[in-house]
Motif scaffolding. Structure first.
Motif, short mmCIF file in Angstrom:
data_model
loop_
_atom_site.label_atom_id
_atom_site.label_comp_id
_atom_site.label_asym_id
_atom_site.label_seq_id
_atom_site.Cartn_x
_atom_site.Cartn_y
_atom_site.Cartn_z
N ASN A 35 36.90 38.77 52.85
CA ASN A 35 35.84 39.29 52.01
C ASN A 35 34.59 39.64 52.81
OD1 ASN A 35 34.96 40.15 49.53
ND2 ASN A 35 34.04 38.19 48.97
N LYS A 87 46.27 45.03 53.89
CA LYS A 87 45.59 43.79 53.55
C LYS A 87 45.23 43.01 54.81
CE LYS A 87 45.85 39.89 50.38
NZ LYS A 87 46.63 39.24 49.31
N LYS A 129 41.02 38.49 50.83
CA LYS A 129 40.35 39.46 49.96
C LYS A 129 40.11 40.80 50.63
CE LYS A 129 38.08 36.18 46.90
NZ LYS A 129 36.81 35.76 46.29
N ALA A 156 39.71 43.23 47.47
CA ALA A 156 39.47 42.84 46.09
C ALA A 156 37.99 42.86 45.78
CB ALA A 156 40.03 41.44 45.85
N TYR A 170 42.50 46.14 44.94
CA TYR A 170 43.76 45.60 44.42
C TYR A 170 43.63 44.42 43.47
CZ TYR A 170 43.40 41.85 47.90
OH TYR A 170 42.99 40.78 48.64
N SER A 171 42.43 43.91 43.22
CA SER A 171 42.30 42.74 42.36
C SER A 171 42.63 43.09 40.92
CB SER A 171 40.87 42.20 42.44
OG SER A 171 40.69 41.18 41.48
N SER A 172 43.10 42.08 40.15
CA SER A 172 43.36 42.30 38.73
C SER A 172 42.08 42.33 37.91
CB SER A 172 44.27 41.19 38.19
OG SER A 172 43.64 39.93 38.36
N SER A 188 37.56 44.65 40.81
CA SER A 188 37.52 45.44 42.03
C SER A 188 37.30 46.91 41.71
CB SER A 188 38.81 45.26 42.83
OG SER A 188 39.92 45.72 42.09
N SER A 219 42.81 47.20 38.96
CA SER A 219 42.17 46.45 37.89
C SER A 219 41.89 47.37 36.72
CB SER A 219 40.85 45.84 38.39
OG SER A 219 39.87 46.85 38.52
#
Length: 260
Positions: A86, A109, A113, A139, A177-179, A182, A207
């Motif tokens: 992150n 990736k 994060k 994310a 890619y975060s649910s 993001s 998301s």
């Protein structure tokens, strides 16, 4: 105003001040090379010519009061260790100006994060006139660019949020890619201005948020983000929306932008 028989306007003085500022800046022209963590403390110009790749293995921090100008048609390549979590390639507390360069992420990736391109901190500015931001994966609130009220070095929030202005260039092939939460470009308590000549396309958002997302900072209504879209092209290519805004934020759309 007249001096030595010549008339001067306010624009003359403004232009002259900008010229003197540019002449005083430290200038470095890169060849193919690698740098690590770098802090910009004074006005600096980086020239990255066509065919040149500047590989960065850490963070580039632009301190408050300093300006970093990126010129040329070469590439800044993020080459990051797997343990990075992150973080941002550019942490801007002063001013960042992008003229033509390609800022490229690792394309996959990195860490839990991922890694984003540019964080525009409280009170800072980033202006993209041309160039490309691509292949960042994370994310984050704004995997390509985020603007916030927060200042990392001071560990505090300030009254004036960061400002990202996109006059031209392209933001493409990035993945958020975060649910939840993001996005590719985010006004996270700061301001995002999208103008004619700007293109944001071929990005993936998994998301329910948008390619451009407008949020309150830390859920504080007084730190609401602002998005101004007066032109350009914004295309969503996944389950995410083109634009998503919190109800407490301000989003203005005018002119003839292409939004799909």
């Amino acid at each position: 105003m007249k001096q030595n028989g010549r008339s001067f306007s306010a624009l003359d003085f403004k232009t002259d001040a900008a010229l003197r500022k540019a002449l005083a800046a430290e200038t470095k022209t890169f060849s193919n090379e690698t740098i690590g963590d770098t802090t910009i403390t004074a006005d600096t110009i980086w020239n990255i010519p066509q065919g040149v790749t500047l590989t960065v293995t850490g963070n580039i921090t632009v301190n408050k009061g300093a300006t970093l100008t990126l010129n040329g048609s070469g590439t800044i390549q993020a080459d990051l260790p797997e343990q990075v979590t992150n973080k941002q390639l550019f942490v801007v507390e002063g001013t960042l100006i992008i003229n033509g360069v390609t800022i490229r992420g690792p394309g996959g990736k990195v860490g839990e994060k991922g890694y984003s391109a540019i964080s525009v901190q409280g009170g800072a500015t980033c202006t993209m006139n041309s160039g490309v931001i691509e292949k960042f994966y994370g994310a984050n609130y704004g995997v390509a660019v985020s603007t916030t009220h927060y200042v990392t070095s001071e560990k505090t929030a300030v009254d004036t949020g960061g400002v990202f202005t996109m006059n031209g260039g392209t933001i493409r092939n990035n993945t958020a890619y975060s649910s939840f939460g993001s996005s590719v470009v985010c006004a996270y308590g700061g301001t995002v201005n999208i103008k004619d000549g700007a293109v944001i396309e071929n990005n993936t958002v998994t998301s329910t948020y948008g390619v451009i997302t407008n949020l309150r900072y830390n859920y504080k209504q007084e730190k609401a983000g602002t998005v101004n879209i007066t032109g350009g092209t914004i295309r969503a290519t996944s389950s995410g929306l083109a634009i998503c805004a919190d109800k407490y934020t301000k989003t203005y759309i005018s002119g003839t932008p292409i939004i799909r």
